[in-house]
Design an enzyme around this catalytic site. Sequence first.
Site, mmCIF file in Angstrom:
data_model
loop_
_atom_site.group_PDB
_atom_site.id
_atom_site.type_symbol
_atom_site.label_atom_id
_atom_site.label_comp_id
_atom_site.label_asym_id
_atom_site.label_seq_id
_atom_site.Cartn_x
_atom_site.Cartn_y
_atom_site.Cartn_z
ATOM 1 N N ASP A 157 -4.624 3.551 -2.042
ATOM 2 C CA ASP A 157 -5.697 3.877 -1.090
ATOM 3 C C ASP A 157 -6.252 5.282 -1.318
ATOM 4 O O ASP A 157 -5.534 6.273 -1.165
ATOM 5 C CB ASP A 157 -5.158 3.791 0.344
ATOM 6 C CG ASP A 157 -4.986 2.352 0.790
ATOM 7 O OD1 ASP A 157 -5.959 1.581 0.666
ATOM 8 O OD2 ASP A 157 -3.892 2.000 1.257
ATOM 9 N N MET B 76 -8.843 8.030 -0.055
ATOM 10 C CA MET B 76 -9.669 8.430 1.101
ATOM 11 C C MET B 76 -10.169 9.858 0.908
ATOM 12 O O MET B 76 -9.429 10.710 0.397
ATOM 13 C CB MET B 76 -8.834 8.359 2.379
ATOM 14 C CG MET B 76 -8.192 6.999 2.605
ATOM 15 S SD MET B 76 -7.353 6.952 4.196
ATOM 16 C CE MET B 76 -6.530 5.359 4.081
ATOM 17 N N SER C 232 0.852 -1.188 0.000
ATOM 18 C CA SER C 232 0.000 0.000 0.000
ATOM 19 C C SER C 232 0.887 1.238 0.000
ATOM 20 O O SER C 232 1.668 1.446 0.935
ATOM 21 C CB SER C 232 -0.880 0.012 1.252
ATOM 22 O OG SER C 232 -1.319 1.335 1.487
ATOM 23 N N GLY D 22 -0.707 1.546 9.517
ATOM 24 C CA GLY D 22 -0.005 1.311 10.776
ATOM 25 C C GLY D 22 -0.863 0.864 11.941
ATOM 26 O O GLY D 22 -0.426 0.929 13.089
ATOM 27 N N ASP E 66 -6.421 -6.616 4.002
ATOM 28 C CA ASP E 66 -5.808 -5.285 4.094
ATOM 29 C C ASP E 66 -5.844 -4.782 5.528
ATOM 30 O O ASP E 66 -6.924 -4.607 6.099
ATOM 31 C CB ASP E 66 -6.604 -4.347 3.164
ATOM 32 C CG ASP E 66 -6.036 -2.939 3.094
ATOM 33 O OD1 ASP E 66 -4.973 -2.671 3.674
ATOM 34 O OD2 ASP E 66 -6.687 -2.103 2.424
ATOM 35 N N GLY E 67 -4.653 -4.510 6.082
ATOM 36 C CA GLY E 67 -4.564 -3.863 7.391
ATOM 37 C C GLY E 67 -3.770 -4.670 8.403
ATOM 38 O O GLY E 67 -4.147 -5.797 8.735
ATOM 39 N N HIS F 177 -8.262 1.061 -4.102
ATOM 40 C CA HIS F 177 -9.176 0.808 -2.986
ATOM 41 C C HIS F 177 -9.882 2.126 -2.662
ATOM 42 O O HIS F 177 -9.296 3.018 -2.067
ATOM 43 C CB HIS F 177 -8.345 0.282 -1.799
ATOM 44 C CG HIS F 177 -9.117 0.112 -0.532
ATOM 45 N ND1 HIS F 177 -8.517 -0.106 0.684
ATOM 46 C CD2 HIS F 177 -10.452 0.132 -0.279
ATOM 47 C CE1 HIS F 177 -9.437 -0.219 1.625
ATOM 48 N NE2 HIS F 177 -10.620 -0.061 1.073
ATOM 49 N N MET G 146 -12.118 4.426 -0.713
ATOM 50 C CA MET G 146 -12.779 4.682 0.578
ATOM 51 C C MET G 146 -13.415 6.057 0.439
ATOM 52 O O MET G 146 -12.969 7.041 1.063
ATOM 53 C CB MET G 146 -11.742 4.635 1.712
ATOM 54 C CG MET G 146 -11.259 3.220 1.990
ATOM 55 S SD MET G 146 -9.701 3.163 2.914
ATOM 56 C CE MET G 146 -8.532 3.307 1.568
ATOM 57 N N HIS H 91 -1.099 -1.313 -4.355
ATOM 58 C CA HIS H 91 -2.375 -1.025 -3.691
ATOM 59 C C HIS H 91 -2.457 0.483 -3.448
ATOM 60 O O HIS H 91 -1.582 1.075 -2.820
ATOM 61 C CB HIS H 91 -2.451 -1.797 -2.371
ATOM 62 C CG HIS H 91 -3.756 -1.662 -1.661
ATOM 63 N ND1 HIS H 91 -4.878 -2.383 -2.012
ATOM 64 C CD2 HIS H 91 -4.131 -0.887 -0.602
ATOM 65 C CE1 HIS H 91 -5.881 -2.062 -1.205
ATOM 66 N NE2 HIS H 91 -5.452 -1.146 -0.348
ATOM 67 N N MET I 266 -11.161 -6.250 5.157
ATOM 68 C CA MET I 266 -10.383 -5.314 5.978
ATOM 69 C C MET I 266 -10.088 -5.958 7.335
ATOM 70 O O MET I 266 -11.004 -6.445 8.015
ATOM 71 C CB MET I 266 -11.159 -4.010 6.210
ATOM 72 C CG MET I 266 -11.403 -3.163 4.980
ATOM 73 S SD MET I 266 -9.920 -2.666 4.104
ATOM 74 C CE MET I 266 -9.079 -1.658 5.331
HETATM 75 C C1 DX5 Z 1 -6.305 1.422 5.512
HETATM 76 C C2 DX5 Z 1 -5.800 1.147 4.122
HETATM 77 C C3 DX5 Z 1 -4.692 0.182 4.096
HETATM 78 C C4 DX5 Z 1 -3.464 0.640 4.808
HETATM 79 C C5 DX5 Z 1 -2.709 -0.553 5.274
HETATM 80 O O1 DX5 Z 1 -7.470 2.160 5.443
HETATM 81 O O2 DX5 Z 1 -6.844 0.612 3.321
HETATM 82 O O3 DX5 Z 1 -4.384 -0.212 2.765
HETATM 83 O O4 DX5 Z 1 -2.611 1.432 4.027
HETATM 84 O O5 DX5 Z 1 -1.625 -0.124 6.020
HETATM 85 P P1 DX5 Z 1 -0.891 -1.086 7.029
HETATM 86 O O6 DX5 Z 1 -0.358 -2.250 6.232
HETATM 87 O O7 DX5 Z 1 0.182 -0.223 7.578
HETATM 88 O O8 DX5 Z 1 -1.894 -1.524 8.051
HETATM 89 ZN ZN ZN Z 2 -6.350 -0.321 1.360
#
Ligand code: DX5
Ligand code: ZN
Length: 223
Positions: free
Chosen positions: A36, A38, A9, A146, A176-177, A67, A69, A34, A138
């Site tokens: 993200d 947001m 990610s 993190g 993911d996560g 992804h 969000m 990946h 998720m």
């Molecule tokens: C969270 C994201 C993830 C995130 C994962 O909302 O969708 O993709 O970047 O990060 P780590 O691997 O650090 O949990």
């Molecule tokens: Zn993600």
Amino acid sequence: MTTFRIAPSILSADFARLGEEVRNVIAAGADIIHFDVMDNHYVPNLTIGPLVCQAIRPHVQAPIDVHLMVKPVDRIIPDFAKAGADIITFHPEASEHIDRTLQLIKDNGCKAGLVFNPATPLHYLDHVMDKLDMILIMSVNPGFGGQSFIDEALKKVALARRRIQDSGRDILLEVDGGIKVENIRAVAEAGADTFVAGSAIFGKPDYQEVIAAMRAELAKVGQ
Ligand code: DX5
Ligand code: ZN
């Protein structure tokens, strides 16, 4: 034998050097980027959009897994398709018409997937399996990198794997996560084949070393 895919990610990458970061992480052995997205509305954080996807596209041949969000979802889908996305996933709670959104992604030439938050039930899959190329479970609440892995997600991964098997379709099962070297094997043994990792990869100085360590753990699956 299952083909395992590692999807760093870029949320945890150095945004000032993003082209170099995606090139380096693919050269280090990753399979998928990946991405993200947001919106500070569906999730309490704001990241990157189609312009950034377009900017990194020429740097890697690997698939870009967007992804979303964001809420609403539909308006932004054609923009990401034009920006070079290969896979687009979204959260069912963020779309008023889930089947229509899946079809919109496919009509724009991308692979489509649904994302399940830790407390979102899998029943959203009931009538759309034939439109899915990916299911994303998720293992943290979306919004930040993190965070710690929520163990309950393992049960949901196993349930999703069963649904994929029953469908007889070729659907990627991504998680993911909070994935890192220490838990990636357990996630794979629960049934996942695609692993998102942000901080566990970009937080380390040597991407190749951490991806190799993840693959060594994945090689033990089923032993
Ligand atoms: C969270 C994201 C993830 C995130 C994962 O909302 O969708 O993709 O970047 O990060 P780590 O691997 O650090 O949990
Ligand atoms: Zn993600």
